[in-house]
Enzyme design. Structure first.
Site, PDB file in Angstrom:
ATOM      1  N   ASN A   9       3.097  32.831  52.820  1.00  0.00           N
ATOM      2  CA  ASN A   9       3.714  31.508  52.757  1.00  0.00           C
ATOM      3  C   ASN A   9       3.493  30.974  51.344  1.00  0.00           C
ATOM      4  O   ASN A   9       2.395  30.554  51.002  1.00  0.00           O
ATOM      5  CB  ASN A   9       3.057  30.591  53.805  1.00  0.00           C
ATOM      6  CG  ASN A   9       3.559  29.163  53.707  1.00  0.00           C
ATOM      7  OD1 ASN A   9       4.542  28.879  53.045  1.00  0.00           O
ATOM      8  ND2 ASN A   9       2.862  28.249  54.378  1.00  0.00           N
ATOM      9  N   LYS A  11       4.682  28.366  50.064  1.00  0.00           N
ATOM     10  CA  LYS A  11       4.723  26.894  50.050  1.00  0.00           C
ATOM     11  C   LYS A  11       5.602  26.386  48.895  1.00  0.00           C
ATOM     12  O   LYS A  11       6.571  27.048  48.550  1.00  0.00           O
ATOM     13  CB  LYS A  11       3.304  26.308  49.959  1.00  0.00           C
ATOM     14  CG  LYS A  11       2.340  26.919  50.974  1.00  0.00           C
ATOM     15  CD  LYS A  11       1.088  26.106  51.124  1.00  0.00           C
ATOM     16  CE  LYS A  11       0.087  26.875  51.964  1.00  0.00           C
ATOM     17  NZ  LYS A  11      -0.973  26.026  52.459  1.00  0.00           N
ATOM     18  N   HIS A  97       4.402  24.286  60.775  1.00  0.00           N
ATOM     19  CA  HIS A  97       3.212  24.403  59.913  1.00  0.00           C
ATOM     20  C   HIS A  97       2.483  23.055  59.892  1.00  0.00           C
ATOM     21  O   HIS A  97       3.122  21.999  59.930  1.00  0.00           O
ATOM     22  CB  HIS A  97       3.645  24.813  58.502  1.00  0.00           C
ATOM     23  CG  HIS A  97       2.498  25.217  57.639  1.00  0.00           C
ATOM     24  ND1 HIS A  97       1.662  24.302  57.056  1.00  0.00           N
ATOM     25  CD2 HIS A  97       2.035  26.440  57.283  1.00  0.00           C
ATOM     26  CE1 HIS A  97       0.721  24.951  56.360  1.00  0.00           C
ATOM     27  NE2 HIS A  97       0.929  26.252  56.486  1.00  0.00           N
ATOM     28  N   GLU A  99       1.235  21.403  57.604  1.00  0.00           N
ATOM     29  CA  GLU A  99       1.665  20.502  56.519  1.00  0.00           C
ATOM     30  C   GLU A  99       2.955  19.776  56.897  1.00  0.00           C
ATOM     31  O   GLU A  99       3.170  18.633  56.507  1.00  0.00           O
ATOM     32  CB  GLU A  99       1.816  21.296  55.203  1.00  0.00           C
ATOM     33  CG  GLU A  99       0.447  21.700  54.660  1.00  0.00           C
ATOM     34  CD  GLU A  99       0.421  22.974  53.827  1.00  0.00           C
ATOM     35  OE1 GLU A  99       1.491  23.435  53.401  1.00  0.00           O
ATOM     36  OE2 GLU A  99      -0.682  23.508  53.609  1.00  0.00           O
ATOM     37  N   GLU A 169      -3.459  28.627  63.175  1.00  0.00           N
ATOM     38  CA  GLU A 169      -3.951  28.167  61.881  1.00  0.00           C
ATOM     39  C   GLU A 169      -4.785  26.901  62.074  1.00  0.00           C
ATOM     40  O   GLU A 169      -4.229  25.788  62.133  1.00  0.00           O
ATOM     41  CB  GLU A 169      -2.775  27.847  60.957  1.00  0.00           C
ATOM     42  CG  GLU A 169      -1.887  29.032  60.655  1.00  0.00           C
ATOM     43  CD  GLU A 169      -1.215  28.881  59.302  1.00  0.00           C
ATOM     44  OE1 GLU A 169      -1.384  29.788  58.480  1.00  0.00           O
ATOM     45  OE2 GLU A 169      -0.564  27.857  59.053  1.00  0.00           O
ATOM     46  N   GLY A 175      -6.121  26.220  53.159  1.00  0.00           N
ATOM     47  CA  GLY A 175      -6.260  25.814  51.764  1.00  0.00           C
ATOM     48  C   GLY A 175      -7.622  25.237  51.421  1.00  0.00           C
ATOM     49  O   GLY A 175      -7.789  24.639  50.364  1.00  0.00           O
ATOM     50  N   SER A 215      -7.118  30.284  54.845  1.00  0.00           N
ATOM     51  CA  SER A 215      -7.986  30.852  53.808  1.00  0.00           C
ATOM     52  C   SER A 215      -8.261  32.342  53.994  1.00  0.00           C
ATOM     53  O   SER A 215      -9.363  32.806  53.684  1.00  0.00           O
ATOM     54  CB  SER A 215      -9.290  30.061  53.701  1.00  0.00           C
ATOM     55  OG  SER A 215      -9.017  28.723  53.320  1.00  0.00           O
TER      56      SER A 215
HETATM   57  C1  PEP Z   1      -0.897  28.556  55.190  1.00  0.00           C
HETATM   58  O1  PEP Z   1      -0.373  27.762  54.430  1.00  0.00           O
HETATM   59  O2  PEP Z   1      -0.287  28.923  56.196  1.00  0.00           O
HETATM   60  C2  PEP Z   1      -2.236  29.059  54.869  1.00  0.00           C
HETATM   61  C3  PEP Z   1      -2.863  29.760  55.767  1.00  0.00           C
HETATM   62  O3  PEP Z   1      -2.733  28.731  53.633  1.00  0.00           O
HETATM   63  P1  PEP Z   1      -4.079  29.312  52.951  1.00  0.00           P
HETATM   64  O4  PEP Z   1      -4.073  30.798  53.168  1.00  0.00           O
HETATM   65  O5  PEP Z   1      -3.973  28.945  51.521  1.00  0.00           O
HETATM   66  O6  PEP Z   1      -5.227  28.677  53.656  1.00  0.00           O
END
Ligand code: PEP
Length: 254
Positions: A9, A11, A97, A99, A169, A175, A215
């Site tokens: 992803n 983003k 997601h 976000e 997630e 993040g 992460s």
């Molecule tokens: C994500 O945006 O789906 C995600 C898991 O981000 P990160 O790996 O940076 O935590």
């Protein structure tokens, strides 16, 4: 047997130029042999999808979008629809997601409409679910995730589930550099599979892929991906570097 899926992803990162470099690097670094074993989907920003669709033509890497509108067309200034991404070789979309939920007010009800629209257009939704830190500390994480799964997949059939991917997630891990332990993640994946079984029966639950995201990087991926109910990863930050993303993909091979 669930084939492992690693999804990047990107983003709101990369321009049309830098996304070409990143994708070209991935295409040249991933052999057909690896891509036979592991499914790889990258999700660049909308502005790079057309170029990405050309780069992956005749390749085994697939591309996805990071969002779509719930309708196919109309007076929705600034929005992008399922048929628009489908016309660019794009067969996956990340939906729900955290976000999008947090910054754009997306509700389970809206996400459900988007999931249905993706399926209607033969696009595979990667449905994201996950609890906040507060919800985990108050011990309602399983209840919250069960509710997200149930509401976001409302009215779907077990046949539809053949084309749905779930990504667990935990919001507190996205993040932040804090990863769920492999045990915590696997435990939640089992809970999600139970929710799927209640909704669609055992066969559909057993064959649905559930990815972990939060992460994940090339240091912690192998341990997470070794867990029996973790069928792949949704990777943000670490998918922006060719080498780390390829390392994660390779660590998914047993
Ligand atoms: C994500 O945006 O789906 C995600 C898991 O981000 P990160 O790996 O940076 O935590």
């Amino acid at each position: 047997m669930r084939k492992k899926l690693i999804t990047g992803n990107w983003k709101m990162n990369t321009t049309s130029l830098t996304s070409k470099d990143l994708l070209t690097g991935l295409v040249s670094g991933l052999s057909d042999e690896i891509l036979e074993k592991i499914e790889v989907v990258v999700c660049p920003p909308f502005t790079s999808l057309a170029a990405a669709g050309e780069i992956i033509k005749n390749k085994k890497i697939r591309i996805g979008a990071q969002n779509i509108h719930q309708k196919n067309e109309g007076a929705f200034t600034g929005e992008i629809s399922a048929p628009m991404i489908k016309s660019l070789n794009c067969n996956y979309v990340i939906l729900g997601h955290s976000e999008r939920r947090q910054y754009f007010g997306e509700t389970n009800h809206l996400i459900n409409a988007k999931v249905k629209n993706a399926l209607k257009n033969n696009i595979k939704p990667i449905l994201c679910v996950g609890e906040t830190l507060d919800e985990r500390e108050n011990n309602v994480h399983k209840k919250i995730v069960d509710e997200q799964v149930t509401l976001c997949l409302k009215d779907l059939t077990k046949d539809d589930m053949k084309n749905v991917i779930i990504a667990y997630e935990p919001v507190w891990a996205i993040g932040t550099g804090k990863t769920a332990t492999p045990e915590q993640a696997n435990d939640m994946h089992i809970a999600i599979r139970e929710a799927l079984e209640n909704l669609f029966g055992k066969e559909a639950a057993e064959s649905t892929r559930i990815l972990y995201g939060g992460s994940m990087n090339d240091k912690n991926a192998s341990e997470l991906l070794a867990k029996p109910d973790i069928d792949g990863g949704l990777i943000g930050g670490a998918s922006l570097k060719v080498e780390s993303f390829i390392n994660i993909i390779e660590s998914a091979i047993k």
